[in-house]
Design an enzyme around this catalytic site. Structure first.
Site, PDB file in Angstrom:
ATOM      1  N   ASP A 119       0.794  -1.247   0.000  1.00  0.00           N
ATOM      2  CA  ASP A 119       0.000   0.000   0.000  1.00  0.00           C
ATOM      3  C   ASP A 119       0.824   1.295   0.000  1.00  0.00           C
ATOM      4  OD1 ASP A 119      -1.973  -1.914   0.235  1.00  0.00           O
ATOM      5  OD2 ASP A 119      -2.795  -1.184   2.128  1.00  0.00           O
ATOM      6  N   LYS A 177      -7.100  -4.915  -2.884  1.00  0.00           N
ATOM      7  CA  LYS A 177      -7.858  -5.431  -1.743  1.00  0.00           C
ATOM      8  C   LYS A 177      -8.749  -4.339  -1.185  1.00  0.00           C
ATOM      9  CE  LYS A 177      -4.004  -4.352   1.291  1.00  0.00           C
ATOM     10  NZ  LYS A 177      -4.714  -3.333   2.101  1.00  0.00           N
ATOM     11  N   CYS A 204      -1.978  -2.669   7.689  1.00  0.00           N
ATOM     12  CA  CYS A 204      -1.895  -3.610   6.575  1.00  0.00           C
ATOM     13  C   CYS A 204      -0.613  -4.446   6.574  1.00  0.00           C
ATOM     14  CB  CYS A 204      -2.116  -2.876   5.263  1.00  0.00           C
ATOM     15  SG  CYS A 204      -3.846  -2.325   5.114  1.00  0.00           S
TER      16      CYS A 204
HETATM   17  C1  VGL Z   1      -4.582   0.733   5.718  1.00  0.00           C
HETATM   18  C2  VGL Z   1      -6.133   1.670   7.118  1.00  0.00           C
HETATM   19  C3  VGL Z   1      -7.111   1.541   6.167  1.00  0.00           C
HETATM   20  C4  VGL Z   1      -3.167   0.316   5.513  1.00  0.00           C
HETATM   21  C5  VGL Z   1      -5.551   0.593   4.746  1.00  0.00           C
HETATM   22  O1  VGL Z   1      -2.727   0.215   4.347  1.00  0.00           O
HETATM   23  O2  VGL Z   1      -2.472   0.084   6.523  1.00  0.00           O
HETATM   24  N1  VGL Z   1      -4.888   1.268   6.913  1.00  0.00           N
HETATM   25  N2  VGL Z   1      -6.806   1.009   4.977  1.00  0.00           N
END
Ligand code: VGL
Ligand code: ZN
Length: 201
Positions: free
Chosen positions: A12, A110, A155
């Site tokens: 991410d 995702k 994540c």
């Molecule tokens: C994430 C919060 C919401 C992450 C993704 O990538 O850690 N955190 N969505």
């Protein structure tokens, strides 16, 4: 170059998790040069991309009266409510412009199911719906993972713990991760990863 049973998993590294983004992680962009450099060591590079529909149930905006960074009960358990982030097709959902995405063999998205969040690269937050990554890795003969990216305590943590539970050997490069750190979530994540047998370096 590492042997072909190893993969680098980059979690991410998207604009919304970097300074200026909707769910900015402090210093989130600082890890990009180090991740790019590390890609050269790996025959397999896999990126994940948080990829939510605009009405995603993890967004506080979908829960009138509730605020971002609070918690609500979902059918699958407690869920932190987030500011709207990583909405499919937006600039915030795009990878950081300096991330070397050309090296990626696979980009796994995702969080696209409106009713359920997916912190982990392996399972949605019900901890049973597969993303398909496990099968991809196993069929490529990959059993050893190095994790980097955002955010350490969400994540990256969930991905690392799931990978260890599935039997992968897992190393998390803390220097190439950054955390949200909500109410002690970073310390809790480090404890969870260590308990799961993740090698935190
Ligand atoms: C994430 C919060 C919401 C992450 C993704 O990538 O850690 N955190 N969505
Ligand atoms: Zn998200």
């Amino acid at each position: 170059m590492r042997p072909t049973n190893e993969a680098l998993l980059v979690i991410d590294v998207q604009n919304d998790f970097c300074p200026g983004g909707a769910l900015a992680v402090a210093d989130g962009d600082a890890i990009v040069p180090g991740i790019n450099a590390l890609m050269d060591d790996f025959a397999a590079v896999i990126l994940t991309q948080d990829w939510h529909p605009a009405n995603h149930s993890s967004f506080a905006s979908q829960h009138p009266g509730l605020d971002p960074f609070g918690t609500t009960e979902m059918p699958y358990g407690p869920q932190v409510l987030w500011p709207d982030h990583c909405v499919q097709g937006t600039g915030g959902a795009a990878f950081h412009p300096s991330l070397d995405t050309n090296r990626a063999d696979l980009i796994i998205r995702k969080g696209f199911n409106p009713g359920i969040d997916s912190y982990s690269a392996f399972f949605e937050n019900d901890q049973s719906t597969h993303t398909g990554l496990e099968g991809y890795l196993r069929t490529r003969g990959i059993d050893t993972l190095t994790l980097t990216g955002l955010a350490t305590d969400f994540c990256v943590n969930f991905s690392a713990v799931d990978a260890a539970r599935l039997g992968f050997a897992v190393t998390v490069r803390q220097d190439l991760c950054r955390a949200i750190d909500l109410d002690g979530s970073l310390a809790a994540a480090c404890a969870a990863m260590t308990t799961s047998g993740v090698n935190l370096v």
